[in-house]
Design an enzyme around this catalytic site. Structure first.
Site, short mmCIF file in Angstrom:
data_model
loop_
_atom_site.label_atom_id
_atom_site.label_comp_id
_atom_site.label_asym_id
_atom_site.label_seq_id
_atom_site.Cartn_x
_atom_site.Cartn_y
_atom_site.Cartn_z
CE LYS A 1 -1.50 2.86 -3.32
NZ LYS A 1 -1.16 1.72 -4.18
CB SER B 1 -0.97 -0.03 1.18
OG SER B 1 -0.29 -0.02 2.43
CB ILE C 1 10.80 3.77 -3.63
CG1 ILE C 1 10.05 3.27 -2.38
CG2 ILE C 1 11.85 2.76 -4.08
CD1 ILE C 1 10.92 3.09 -1.14
#
Length: 217
Positions: A97, A79, A126
């Site tokens: 999510k 998520s 990320i």
């Protein structure tokens, strides 16, 4: 993953090729930036269908095979932390999510007796991913101050989290979503600079002690 038929077919293929199924990682996602007042229902529904609908379709399709394996059976749902509070221009993804995290808990509760652990991972920023390129241009440089760990996350950080949750070391963990974000979602801008805390604290402490109650009660 929006198609239940496709989900069923993929499970049939995997079990036919490898003889069993031990692990499912649900990572399909659709997202884009949008003002909530400009977001169409079609756009909202598309993200919900891919994210939450995909988790439901794949997990229920894999249930039979996972419950029959003699190895540790694990579902990992990916998520995010968008709904831990609120995130600008992400009403659709936040809803999706949040639904994924809810499914993680519900499936864990119901499927534990079948030998299936259901866990989640909520990644933070990320680096070098399509999501960052689409949703966070410039964040890799400007956003580091918001990450207590002092760096962007890597795909390896998430991969290692999945490996841990699927290992015997995590066999007693279920229904929990692990946040892997370097502390980003916890960030709050400090009220004062760290070097000034002690000086300001002593000054306001003296003022507070000099104050007297004004109520006559």
């Amino acid at each position: 993953v929006r198609s239940k038929h496709s989900a069923d077919e993929s499970v049939t293929f995997v079990v036919g090729k490898y003889g069993k199924l031990d692990i499912l990682v649900n990572g399909a996602a659709g997202n884009f930036l949008a003002n909530a007042n400009e977001l169409t229902y079609k756009g909202f529904k598309t993200v919900m269908d891919i994210d939450a609908g995909g988790v439901f379709n794949m997990s229920t399709a894999c249930f039979g095979a996972l419950s029959e394996t003699e190895s540790q059976a694990t579902i990992v749902n990916i998520s995010m932390t968008l709904h831990y509070g609120a995130t600008w221009y992400q009403s659709h993804a936040s809803a999706a999510k949040s639904a994924i995290d809810s499914l993680t808990r519900s499936f864990a509760l119901e499927w534990g007796r079948h030998g299936i652990s259901v866990v989640g991972i909520a990644p933070g920023p990320i680096d070098n991913t399509p999501g960052m390129a689409k949703l966070g241009p410039g964040l890799a440089e400007a956003g580091l101050a918001r990450i207590p760990a002092g760096r962007m996350g890597s795909t390896m950080d998430i991969a290692l989290g999945v490996i841990y949750l699927c290992s015997n070391a995590a066999s007693f963990i279920t229904g929990h979503t692990v946040v892997i974000d370097g502390g980003e979602w916890l960030y709050k801008k400090p009220m004062v600079l760290p070097d000034e805390v002690s000086k300001i604290s002593r000054r306001v402490e003296g003022k507070s002690r000099a104050m007297r109650p004004t109520s006559k009660l």
